[in-house]
Design a protein around this motif. Structure first.
Motif, PDB file in Angstrom:
ATOM      1  N   ASN A 120      -4.174  15.612  -6.571  1.00 57.16           N
ATOM      2  CA  ASN A 120      -4.374  15.385  -8.008  1.00 57.16           C
ATOM      3  C   ASN A 120      -3.211  14.541  -8.531  1.00 57.16           C
ATOM      4  OD1 ASN A 120      -5.401  15.527 -10.602  1.00 57.16           O
ATOM      5  ND2 ASN A 120      -4.405  17.478 -11.050  1.00 57.16           N
ATOM      6  N   PRO A 121      -3.132  13.269  -8.131  1.00 60.01           N
ATOM      7  CA  PRO A 121      -1.986  12.438  -8.516  1.00 60.01           C
ATOM      8  C   PRO A 121      -1.868  12.315 -10.034  1.00 60.01           C
ATOM      9  CG  PRO A 121      -3.737  11.108  -7.518  1.00 60.01           C
ATOM     10  CD  PRO A 121      -4.098  12.530  -7.294  1.00 60.01           C
ATOM     11  N   GLN A 122      -0.622  12.323 -10.504  1.00 64.13           N
ATOM     12  CA  GLN A 122      -0.348  12.318 -11.945  1.00 64.13           C
ATOM     13  C   GLN A 122       0.243  10.994 -12.420  1.00 64.13           C
ATOM     14  OE1 GLN A 122      -0.946  15.340 -14.048  1.00 64.13           O
ATOM     15  NE2 GLN A 122      -2.261  15.382 -12.235  1.00 64.13           N
ATOM     16  N   SER A 123       0.313  10.007 -11.544  1.00 65.44           N
ATOM     17  CA  SER A 123       0.924   8.719 -11.889  1.00 65.44           C
ATOM     18  C   SER A 123       0.123   7.594 -11.254  1.00 65.44           C
ATOM     19  CB  SER A 123       2.369   8.661 -11.388  1.00 65.44           C
ATOM     20  OG  SER A 123       2.408   8.740  -9.959  1.00 65.44           O
ATOM     21  N   VAL A 124       0.324   6.384 -11.753  1.00 62.73           N
ATOM     22  CA  VAL A 124      -0.323   5.214 -11.160  1.00 62.73           C
ATOM     23  C   VAL A 124       0.094   5.063  -9.701  1.00 62.73           C
ATOM     24  CG1 VAL A 124      -0.407   2.683 -11.202  1.00 62.73           C
ATOM     25  CG2 VAL A 124      -0.631   3.987 -13.339  1.00 62.73           C
ATOM     26  N   TYR A 125       1.397   5.248  -9.443  1.00 57.29           N
ATOM     27  CA  TYR A 125       1.887   5.159  -8.067  1.00 57.29           C
ATOM     28  C   TYR A 125       1.175   6.172  -7.174  1.00 57.29           C
ATOM     29  CZ  TYR A 125       4.951   6.116  -4.095  1.00 57.29           C
ATOM     30  OH  TYR A 125       5.436   6.344  -2.832  1.00 57.29           O
ATOM     31  N   GLY A 126       1.149   7.438  -7.590  1.00 53.16           N
ATOM     32  CA  GLY A 126       0.506   8.474  -6.794  1.00 53.16           C
ATOM     33  C   GLY A 126      -0.964   8.195  -6.568  1.00 53.16           C
ATOM     34  N   LEU A 127      -1.654   7.718  -7.615  1.00 54.79           N
ATOM     35  CA  LEU A 127      -3.074   7.408  -7.482  1.00 54.79           C
ATOM     36  C   LEU A 127      -3.292   6.247  -6.524  1.00 54.79           C
ATOM     37  CD1 LEU A 127      -6.008   7.883  -8.402  1.00 54.79           C
ATOM     38  CD2 LEU A 127      -5.577   6.277 -10.285  1.00 54.79           C
ATOM     39  N   SER A 128      -2.443   5.216  -6.610  1.00 54.50           N
ATOM     40  CA  SER A 128      -2.596   4.059  -5.715  1.00 54.50           C
ATOM     41  C   SER A 128      -2.385   4.457  -4.254  1.00 54.50           C
ATOM     42  CB  SER A 128      -1.634   2.938  -6.122  1.00 54.50           C
ATOM     43  OG  SER A 128      -0.286   3.272  -5.838  1.00 54.50           O
ATOM     44  N   LYS A 129      -1.437   5.358  -4.006  1.00 54.47           N
ATOM     45  CA  LYS A 129      -1.205   5.811  -2.627  1.00 54.47           C
ATOM     46  C   LYS A 129      -2.360   6.694  -2.143  1.00 54.47           C
ATOM     47  CE  LYS A 129       1.947   5.223  -0.354  1.00 54.47           C
ATOM     48  NZ  LYS A 129       2.152   4.159   0.672  1.00 54.47           N
ATOM     49  N   TRP A 130      -2.877   7.535  -3.019  1.00 57.56           N
ATOM     50  CA  TRP A 130      -4.009   8.391  -2.646  1.00 57.56           C
ATOM     51  C   TRP A 130      -5.242   7.544  -2.336  1.00 57.56           C
ATOM     52  CZ3 TRP A 130      -6.305  12.126  -0.528  1.00 57.56           C
ATOM     53  CH2 TRP A 130      -7.594  12.522  -0.874  1.00 57.56           C
ATOM     54  N   GLN A 131      -5.505   6.555  -3.172  1.00 58.87           N
ATOM     55  CA  GLN A 131      -6.662   5.697  -2.926  1.00 58.87           C
ATOM     56  C   GLN A 131      -6.472   4.866  -1.662  1.00 58.87           C
ATOM     57  OE1 GLN A 131      -7.050   3.740  -6.751  1.00 58.87           O
ATOM     58  NE2 GLN A 131      -8.453   5.312  -7.508  1.00 58.87           N
ATOM     59  N   GLY A 132      -5.216   4.533  -1.345  1.00 55.40           N
ATOM     60  CA  GLY A 132      -4.942   3.863  -0.079  1.00 55.40           C
ATOM     61  C   GLY A 132      -5.302   4.744   1.109  1.00 55.40           C
ATOM     62  N   GLU A 133      -4.924   6.022   1.029  1.00 53.62           N
ATOM     63  CA  GLU A 133      -5.310   6.975   2.076  1.00 53.62           C
ATOM     64  C   GLU A 133      -6.831   7.012   2.243  1.00 53.62           C
ATOM     65  OE1 GLU A 133      -3.984  10.944   1.726  1.00 53.62           O
ATOM     66  OE2 GLU A 133      -1.886  10.466   1.332  1.00 53.62           O
ATOM     67  N   GLN A 134      -7.517   7.141   1.126  1.00 52.53           N
ATOM     68  CA  GLN A 134      -8.977   7.259   1.158  1.00 52.53           C
ATOM     69  C   GLN A 134      -9.630   6.001   1.726  1.00 52.53           C
ATOM     70  OE1 GLN A 134      -9.627  10.335   1.131  1.00 52.53           O
ATOM     71  NE2 GLN A 134     -10.930  10.583  -0.680  1.00 52.53           N
ATOM     72  N   ALA A 135      -9.068   4.851   1.385  1.00 50.24           N
ATOM     73  CA  ALA A 135      -9.612   3.593   1.902  1.00 50.24           C
ATOM     74  C   ALA A 135      -9.465   3.521   3.419  1.00 50.24           C
ATOM     75  CB  ALA A 135      -8.902   2.419   1.242  1.00 50.24           C
ATOM     76  N   ILE A 136      -8.333   3.988   3.933  1.00 53.60           N
ATOM     77  CA  ILE A 136      -8.112   3.998   5.384  1.00 53.60           C
ATOM     78  C   ILE A 136      -9.126   4.907   6.060  1.00 53.60           C
ATOM     79  CG2 ILE A 136      -6.521   4.752   7.194  1.00 53.60           C
ATOM     80  CD1 ILE A 136      -4.223   3.793   5.314  1.00 53.60           C
ATOM     81  N   ARG A 137      -9.305   6.097   5.514  1.00 51.95           N
ATOM     82  CA  ARG A 137     -10.253   7.049   6.111  1.00 51.95           C
ATOM     83  C   ARG A 137     -11.677   6.487   6.101  1.00 51.95           C
ATOM     84  NH1 ARG A 137      -7.237  10.687   2.495  1.00 51.95           N
ATOM     85  NH2 ARG A 137      -5.563  11.613   3.746  1.00 51.95           N
ATOM     86  N   ALA A 138     -12.027   5.793   5.022  1.00 53.31           N
ATOM     87  CA  ALA A 138     -13.395   5.285   4.871  1.00 53.31           C
ATOM     88  C   ALA A 138     -13.715   4.188   5.873  1.00 53.31           C
ATOM     89  CB  ALA A 138     -13.599   4.768   3.445  1.00 53.31           C
ATOM     90  N   CYS A 139     -12.698   3.498   6.386  1.00 52.24           N
ATOM     91  CA  CYS A 139     -12.926   2.375   7.306  1.00 52.24           C
ATOM     92  C   CYS A 139     -13.287   2.828   8.716  1.00 52.24           C
ATOM     93  CB  CYS A 139     -11.690   1.481   7.357  1.00 52.24           C
ATOM     94  SG  CYS A 139     -11.455   0.515   5.856  1.00 52.24           S
ATOM     95  N   GLY A 140     -13.008   4.077   9.028  1.00 55.22           N
ATOM     96  CA  GLY A 140     -13.321   4.576  10.368  1.00 55.22           C
ATOM     97  C   GLY A 140     -12.369   4.114  11.447  1.00 55.22           C
ATOM     98  N   ALA A 141     -11.219   3.589  11.057  1.00 59.63           N
ATOM     99  CA  ALA A 141     -10.234   3.139  12.041  1.00 59.63           C
ATOM    100  C   ALA A 141      -9.507   4.325  12.662  1.00 59.63           C
ATOM    101  CB  ALA A 141      -9.210   2.218  11.365  1.00 59.63           C
ATOM    102  N   ASN A 142      -8.990   4.140  13.877  1.00 57.79           N
ATOM    103  CA  ASN A 142      -8.065   5.116  14.437  1.00 57.79           C
ATOM    104  C   ASN A 142      -6.804   5.079  13.575  1.00 57.79           C
ATOM    105  OD1 ASN A 142      -9.722   5.829  16.611  1.00 57.79           O
ATOM    106  ND2 ASN A 142      -8.912   4.188  17.892  1.00 57.79           N
TER     107      ASN A 142
END
Length: 297
Positions: A120-142
Motif C-alpha cells: 500500500n505505497p503512500q508516495s509517488v516513489y513507492g507507487l512507482s517502485k511497486w508498479q515496476g515490480e508488478q510490470a516485471i512479474r507480468a512479463c513472465g521473465a525469469n
C-alpha cells in the motif's frame, strides 16, 4: 562465461556490484550516460547490443520527495524501464535481478513485513517502485526482486553522510525517532546478489525465482542510527561540533516532508536466509564498516 549487465553502476549498490559480480562473469557496467533509464526506447537496443545472460538493475529514481512533483519521470525510470528490461529478458530467456524498496508498504504493520504482505505505497516513489515490480512479474521473465531498506554505502549520498556533515556544522540537531528500519549496507546487498546469481548459474532452478526481502538484522530509528554515528565518531577520533546530549529525538510530525515515509520499514528476511543459506548481519556492524571506510581509511 556469463555476461552480466549492471545498470546504474555509479550508484551506491551499482558501485558495489562491480566488485561483487566480477568473479561471476564478464561484467558490463553502464552508468546513466551509457544507459539512461528515462529513455525507455533506448533500453532494448542497448540490451540487443550487449546480449547479456543476466541483467542486474539497481538503477532507480530515488529522490523520494522530488518524485512528488516529478511523478512522470519517476514512473518512467522505476516502472517503464524495468518493464522494458523484463520484456527483453523474457524474449531472450535470461535472468533479471531487480531491486525494490520498503516504500511499497504503508508502514502500519506492527511486525516486520513479509514478502506476501499486502502492499500500500503512500508516495509517488513507492507507487512507482511497486508498479515496476508488478510490470516485471507480468512479463513472465525469469526474475528475482530484492526489496531492501535504508541503503548506506561509502560511495554515493546517504543518511550517514548527511548526519556526519550536519554534526560537523551544527551544535544541535533534531532527528526523527518514530520511523523504524534497518540500515543496510550497499556492500551487503551486492554480496548477497552475487551469492544468489552464483546459485542461479549453477542450477537454473526456478524455485529460486521470486521476491525476497534483504536487510540487515535488527532495527533502529533514524535517531538511534544517529546516536550510533556519534558514538563511532568518538571511537574513531572524528571531530564533531555536535555533542551527543544535543542530538534530540522528534516525531515525524515535527519534520513534515512532501512524501510520506513508512513508520515501520522492518523487513522479514527469513525467506532469503532459508532459500539461500544466509544469515543477515546486524545493522550496527554494517554501519560501522561503512563508517570505517569513509572516516578511518
Amino acid at each position: 562465461m556469463s555476461r552480466i549487465l549492471i545498470t546504474g553502476s555509479n550508484g551506491q549498490v551499482g558501485f558495489e556490484l562491480q566488485r561483487s559480480l566480477a568473479m561471476l562473469g564478464e561484467c558490463i557496467c553502464l552508468n546513466r550516460q551509457q544507459l539512461d533509464l528515462a529513455n525507455t526506447a533506448q533500453i532494448a537496443s542497448v540490451l540487443d547490443h550487449y546480449q547479456p545472460d543476466i541483467i542486474v538493475n539497481p538503477a532507480a529514481y530515488t529522490a523520494v520527495d522530488k518524485a512528488e512533483s516529478e511523478a512522470e519521470l519517476a514512473h518512467r525510470i522505476n516502472t517503464a524501464a524495468p518493464a522494458a528490461m523484463a520484456e527483453w529478458a523474457a524474449r531472450h530467456h535470461v535472468l533479471l535481478l531487480h531491486y525494490s524498496t520498503d516504500y511499497v508498504f504503508d508502514g502500519n504493520k506492527v511486525d516486520s513485513y513479509k514478502e506476501d504482505d499486502a502492499t500500500n505505497p503512500q508516495s509517488v516513489y513507492g507507487l512507482s517502485k511497486w508498479q515496476g515490480e508488478q510490470a516485471i512479474r507480468a512479463c513472465g521473465a525469469n526474475h528475482i526482486i530484492l526489496r531492501t531498506s535504508w541503503v548506506v554505502g561509502a560511495h554515493g549520498n546517504n543518511f550517514l553522510k548527511t548526519i556526519m556533515r550536519l554534526a560537523r556544522e551544527r551544535d544541535s540537531l533534531n532527528v526523527v525517532a518514530d520511523q523504524i528500519g534497518a540500515p543496510t549496507p550497499a556492500a551487503l546487498i551486492a554480496d548477497v546478489s552475487a551469492h544468489i546469481i552464483k546459485q542461479w548459474q549453477a542450477s537454473q532452478d526456478k524455485k529460486l525465482l521470486g521476491t525476497y526481502h534483504l536487510a540487515s538484522s535488527g532495527n533502529t530509528s533514524w535517531h538511534g542510527y544517529s546516536e550510533l554515528l556519534l558514538a563511532l565518531a568518538e571511537r574513531y577520533g572524528v571531530a564533531l561540533q555536535l555533542k551527543p546530549e544535543n542530538l534530540h529525538d522528534i516525531p515525524s510530525s515535527a519534520y513534515p516532508t512532501p512524501a510520506k515515509r513508512p513508520s515501520n520499514s522492518r523487513l522479514n528476511c527469513s525467506k532469503i536466509e532459508q532459500n539461500f543459506g544466509l544469515t543477515m548481519p546486524t545493522w550496527q556492524s554494517g554501519v560501522e564498516q561503512v563508517f570505517q571506510q569513509i572516516f578511518n581509511s
